[in-house]
Motif scaffolding. Sequence first.
Motif, short mmCIF file in Angstrom:
data_model
loop_
_atom_site.label_atom_id
_atom_site.label_comp_id
_atom_site.label_asym_id
_atom_site.label_seq_id
_atom_site.Cartn_x
_atom_site.Cartn_y
_atom_site.Cartn_z
N ALA A 269 0.88 -1.17 0.00
CA ALA A 269 0.00 0.00 0.00
C ALA A 269 0.92 1.22 0.00
O ALA A 269 1.30 1.73 1.06
CB ALA A 269 -0.91 0.00 1.21
N ILE A 270 1.31 1.65 -1.17
CA ILE A 270 2.42 2.57 -1.39
C ILE A 270 3.66 1.95 -0.74
O ILE A 270 4.20 1.00 -1.28
CB ILE A 270 2.13 4.00 -0.87
CG1 ILE A 270 0.80 4.53 -1.45
CG2 ILE A 270 3.27 4.94 -1.29
CD1 ILE A 270 0.48 5.97 -1.07
N SER A 271 4.09 2.41 0.42
CA SER A 271 5.31 1.87 1.02
C SER A 271 5.03 0.96 2.21
O SER A 271 5.95 0.57 2.93
CB SER A 271 6.22 3.02 1.48
OG SER A 271 5.55 3.84 2.42
N GLU A 272 3.77 0.61 2.42
CA GLU A 272 3.40 -0.21 3.58
C GLU A 272 3.16 -1.65 3.14
O GLU A 272 2.23 -1.93 2.37
CB GLU A 272 2.13 0.36 4.23
CG GLU A 272 1.85 -0.18 5.62
CD GLU A 272 2.72 0.47 6.69
OE1 GLU A 272 2.50 0.18 7.87
OE2 GLU A 272 3.61 1.26 6.35
N PRO A 273 3.97 -2.61 3.60
CA PRO A 273 3.78 -4.01 3.19
C PRO A 273 2.55 -4.62 3.84
O PRO A 273 2.05 -4.13 4.86
CB PRO A 273 5.07 -4.69 3.67
CG PRO A 273 5.49 -3.87 4.86
CD PRO A 273 5.10 -2.45 4.52
N THR A 274 2.08 -5.71 3.28
CA THR A 274 0.85 -6.33 3.78
C THR A 274 0.99 -6.80 5.22
O THR A 274 0.00 -6.77 5.97
CB THR A 274 0.46 -7.53 2.89
OG1 THR A 274 1.60 -8.40 2.74
CG2 THR A 274 0.00 -7.08 1.53
N MET B 103 4.79 -4.44 -9.89
CA MET B 103 6.19 -4.46 -10.31
C MET B 103 6.78 -3.06 -10.50
O MET B 103 8.00 -2.88 -10.51
CB MET B 103 6.34 -5.27 -11.59
CG MET B 103 6.13 -6.76 -11.38
SD MET B 103 6.87 -7.81 -12.64
CE MET B 103 5.78 -7.51 -14.03
N GLY B 104 5.92 -2.06 -10.64
CA GLY B 104 6.39 -0.70 -10.79
C GLY B 104 6.14 0.11 -9.53
O GLY B 104 5.94 -0.43 -8.43
N ALA B 105 6.13 1.41 -9.69
CA ALA B 105 5.87 2.32 -8.58
C ALA B 105 4.37 2.42 -8.33
O ALA B 105 3.55 2.12 -9.21
CB ALA B 105 6.44 3.70 -8.89
N ASP C 118 6.11 8.15 -6.96
CA ASP C 118 6.64 7.25 -5.95
C ASP C 118 7.98 6.66 -6.41
O ASP C 118 8.22 6.50 -7.60
CB ASP C 118 5.62 6.13 -5.70
CG ASP C 118 6.15 5.01 -4.83
OD1 ASP C 118 6.80 5.32 -3.82
OD2 ASP C 118 5.91 3.83 -5.16
N ASP C 119 8.83 6.31 -5.46
CA ASP C 119 10.10 5.64 -5.76
C ASP C 119 10.18 4.37 -4.91
O ASP C 119 10.60 4.40 -3.75
CB ASP C 119 11.28 6.56 -5.44
CG ASP C 119 12.62 5.90 -5.74
OD1 ASP C 119 12.63 4.78 -6.28
OD2 ASP C 119 13.66 6.51 -5.43
N PRO C 120 9.79 3.22 -5.48
CA PRO C 120 9.77 1.98 -4.69
C PRO C 120 11.13 1.48 -4.27
O PRO C 120 11.22 0.62 -3.38
CB PRO C 120 9.07 0.98 -5.63
CG PRO C 120 9.33 1.51 -7.00
CD PRO C 120 9.34 3.00 -6.86
N THR C 121 12.21 1.97 -4.88
CA THR C 121 13.54 1.52 -4.47
C THR C 121 13.88 1.98 -3.06
O THR C 121 14.81 1.45 -2.44
CB THR C 121 14.62 2.04 -5.43
OG1 THR C 121 14.67 3.48 -5.38
CG2 THR C 121 14.33 1.61 -6.86
N LYS C 122 13.12 2.91 -2.53
CA LYS C 122 13.35 3.41 -1.18
C LYS C 122 12.87 2.43 -0.11
O LYS C 122 13.29 2.51 1.05
CB LYS C 122 12.65 4.76 -0.98
CG LYS C 122 13.11 5.86 -1.93
CD LYS C 122 14.55 6.26 -1.67
CE LYS C 122 14.94 7.46 -2.54
NZ LYS C 122 16.34 7.86 -2.35
N TYR C 123 11.96 1.54 -0.48
CA TYR C 123 11.38 0.67 0.55
C TYR C 123 11.26 -0.80 0.14
O TYR C 123 10.82 -1.62 0.95
CB TYR C 123 10.00 1.20 0.96
CG TYR C 123 9.02 1.40 -0.19
CD1 TYR C 123 8.28 0.34 -0.71
CD2 TYR C 123 8.83 2.66 -0.76
CE1 TYR C 123 7.38 0.53 -1.75
CE2 TYR C 123 7.94 2.87 -1.79
CZ TYR C 123 7.22 1.79 -2.29
OH TYR C 123 6.33 1.99 -3.33
N ARG C 124 11.62 -1.15 -1.10
CA ARG C 124 11.53 -2.54 -1.53
C ARG C 124 12.90 -3.07 -1.91
O ARG C 124 13.71 -2.37 -2.50
CB ARG C 124 10.58 -2.70 -2.73
CG ARG C 124 9.14 -2.43 -2.43
CD ARG C 124 8.20 -2.99 -3.48
NE ARG C 124 8.57 -2.69 -4.86
CZ ARG C 124 7.70 -2.69 -5.86
NH1 ARG C 124 6.41 -2.95 -5.62
NH2 ARG C 124 8.08 -2.43 -7.09
#
Length: 404
Positions: free
Chosen positions: A236-241, A298-300, A305-311
């Motif tokens: 959920a944006i940067s919050e994992p399940t 698989m994307g942002a 958003d920048d998913p490399t910050k949290y994934r």
Amino acid sequence: MTVESTAARKPRRSSGTKRAAGAASARKTAAATAQPHDAEPQLVQLLTPEGERVEVGNHPEVAEFAAFVADVTTEDLRGLYRDMVLTRRFDGEATALQRQGELGLWASLLGQEAAQIGSGRALRDDDYVFPTYREHGVAWCRGVDPTNLLGMFRGVNHGGWDPNGNNFHLYTIVIGSQTLHATGYAMGVAKDGADSAVIAYFGDGASSQGDVMEAFNFSAVYNSPVVFFCQNNQWAISEPTERQMRVPLYQRAQGFGFPGIRVDGNDVLACLAVTRWALDRARRGEGPALIEAFTYRMGAHTTSDDPTKYRADEETAAWEAKDPILRLKAHLLASGGADEAFFEELEAESEALGKRVREVVRAMPDPDTMAIFENVYADGHALVDEERAQFAAYLASFEAEEGH
């Protein structure tokens, strides 16, 4: 988390004997999905990540749902593949257009094509869809011109299509609210005596919203013909399940009194089957169902958003190996369902679609500046008239300055 192997293009009204024969058995399986929170979640899968059809004889729980896609032909599989490829191409073009400054924002569906195309092709023409803002594949299945999806993100309109023209509601930005709209619409469908169904799309993050819980409760109490389709893309944006819920998402349905199913969201065939099952039971008056399509973004989250910050890169790579398009392509090649000529022709069609999207977006006219005051009220309103006059004078002041 990984998806382990546990084991079309005809969305019209059907009452095939094979599908009907499996209906009672599938309902029995669905009712039995409640498990302790530490149990391994069940997962409906018909096509493995390697592109192999699951041997239904060894997996009775899969055989029950497989009955709902027994009529899917090789031509249908090619159609599903085409849908996913063209949807991904459109999505990629939209992302590139945003990076070039042609769109203000874009929410990519990259990785979620199977969940959307599979469920979208399960719908009948008279069913009604309530999307979020990421259901580009479902819009494709409903016949909405993909370029119409881009007007809102370019800031030139509030939607771009007539919802009643394709039974596909406008995109909803407010998280989770469309589930209430879908429930109310489904209650109306039931009161009208129609045998159509309603489907509401949302994400795992939206499932934490109170609106979604209220929709679950109302739909169960009023036995509404609505299917809740949650694309659990793990973030959920940067919050994992695991930071959002203590039990598998699909098990939440049990607390409201209706069945929940977890399906491999990267398996287009399984998504088609499970959605057909849920829609069929809704049309028969058996009430709501929750589908959790277990997939991956698989994307942002959006282009802001920048998913490399949290994934972790390893996590993304693991899910890329389960790519829904590559999975079906592997199956078509291995089964002889498609040859290189088919893929080359589709590539040419994909290029043409990309070119058209670029041309249409850049040619979109700017909206009338004063249009924001239209259709606010059915009749005239003094305050709106006053605001219109003030804004017109404000705009005119710039023209006066330029004249000097």
